[in-house]
Design a protein around this motif. Structure first.
Motif, mmCIF file in Angstrom:
data_model
loop_
_atom_site.group_PDB
_atom_site.id
_atom_site.type_symbol
_atom_site.label_atom_id
_atom_site.label_comp_id
_atom_site.label_asym_id
_atom_site.label_seq_id
_atom_site.Cartn_x
_atom_site.Cartn_y
_atom_site.Cartn_z
ATOM 1 N N UNK A 126 30.681 31.377 105.758
ATOM 2 C CA UNK A 126 30.740 30.655 104.486
ATOM 3 C C UNK A 126 29.457 29.843 104.281
ATOM 4 N N UNK A 127 29.049 29.132 105.309
ATOM 5 C CA UNK A 127 27.839 28.309 105.236
ATOM 6 C C UNK A 127 26.601 29.196 105.068
ATOM 7 N N UNK A 128 26.526 30.293 105.821
ATOM 8 C CA UNK A 128 25.359 31.172 105.734
ATOM 9 C C UNK A 128 25.268 31.871 104.375
ATOM 10 N N UNK A 129 26.407 32.190 103.773
ATOM 11 C CA UNK A 129 26.385 32.751 102.419
ATOM 12 C C UNK A 129 25.793 31.748 101.433
ATOM 13 N N UNK A 130 26.186 30.492 101.553
ATOM 14 C CA UNK A 130 25.630 29.435 100.694
ATOM 15 C C UNK A 130 24.130 29.282 100.948
ATOM 16 N N UNK A 131 23.728 29.328 102.209
ATOM 17 C CA UNK A 131 22.319 29.229 102.603
ATOM 18 C C UNK A 131 21.505 30.355 101.970
ATOM 19 N N UNK A 132 22.009 31.589 102.084
ATOM 20 C CA UNK A 132 21.302 32.748 101.524
ATOM 21 C C UNK A 132 21.210 32.657 100.004
ATOM 22 N N UNK A 133 22.289 32.246 99.337
ATOM 23 C CA UNK A 133 22.277 32.087 97.872
ATOM 24 C C UNK A 133 21.233 31.068 97.450
ATOM 25 N N UNK A 134 21.184 29.955 98.179
ATOM 26 C CA UNK A 134 20.230 28.907 97.861
ATOM 27 C C UNK A 134 18.798 29.377 98.058
ATOM 28 N N UNK A 135 18.557 30.113 99.131
ATOM 29 C CA UNK A 135 17.210 30.642 99.401
ATOM 30 C C UNK A 135 16.774 31.608 98.310
ATOM 31 N N UNK A 136 17.702 32.463 97.856
ATOM 32 C CA UNK A 136 17.375 33.428 96.792
ATOM 33 C C UNK A 136 17.054 32.709 95.488
ATOM 34 N N UNK A 137 17.809 31.675 95.168
ATOM 35 C CA UNK A 137 17.582 30.947 93.912
ATOM 36 C C UNK A 137 16.281 30.141 93.942
ATOM 37 N N UNK A 138 15.822 29.791 95.150
ATOM 38 C CA UNK A 138 14.565 29.039 95.294
ATOM 39 C C UNK A 138 13.339 29.925 95.190
ATOM 40 N N UNK A 139 13.503 31.191 95.524
ATOM 41 C CA UNK A 139 12.273 31.957 95.561
ATOM 42 C C UNK A 139 12.489 33.392 95.364
#
Length: 171
Positions: free
Chosen positions: A158-171
């Motif tokens: 769950x945390x890693x999915x949020x991490x990946x989503x955030x990384x994609x939205x940043x760059x």
């Protein structure tokens, strides 16, 4: 919700220890490397193999100090460390930052010159973040794990999915 997860986010994520650019880290001024053992360097409970022994030899030749920080018992850490010959702390109590800080003191490094490498968000990475150290999350080597770790892995997803989503939205 995602903001609450950030305290568990690694600074970098790699599939395996062999994907890390150690010479690049050295050029950036990193001098101390703190490692988890099980499922980070070898499958859970396994002894150090030739490839790991070679890697630790190369890291020391490059000028790194190495450290094993494990929640495991003394016997396990000593057995793994026979040919690695690294400083270590067993029963480290991760994610408590105290032994991350003690590891740096024992190596003679600072927060800015140390990196932690591990496979678990809620122990390894969170502890490194609490200690103020850059962290690298590796994918676990072995899919077979103890039940308490299996349960944590569901939450990690769950945390890693949020991490990946955030990384994609940043760059």
């Amino acid at each position: 919700m995602m903001k609450a997860f950030r305290k568990f986010y690694p600074d970098l994520r790699k599939n395996s220890i062999y994907e890390i650019d150690f010479s690049g880290l050295y050029k950036k001024g990193i001098r101390g490397l703190i490692f988890d053992i099980d499922n980070t360097l070898v499958p859970h409970g396994a002894d150090a193999d030739e490839r790991i022994e070679k890697l630790f030899g190369e890291l020391k030749k490059m000028g790194f100090k190495t450290f094993l920080l494990s929640n495991n018992k003394l016997e396990r850490v000593k057995r793994f460390n026979v040919n690695i010959r690294s400083l270590y702390i067993y029963k480290a109590g991760k994610p408590n930052p105290a032994n991350y800080i003690k590891a740096m003191r024992m190596m003679g490094t600072k927060k800015e010159t140390t990196v932690f490498i591990g496979d678990q968000l809620f122990t390894d990475i969170w502890g490194a973040k609490k200690a103020g150290i850059v962290s690298i999350l590796l994918n676990p080597i072995d899919k077979k794990e103890e039940i308490q770790i299996v349960l944590k892995r569901y939450l990690e997803k769950i945390v890693l999915n949020a991490y990946e989503k955030e990384r994609k939205s940043e760059g």
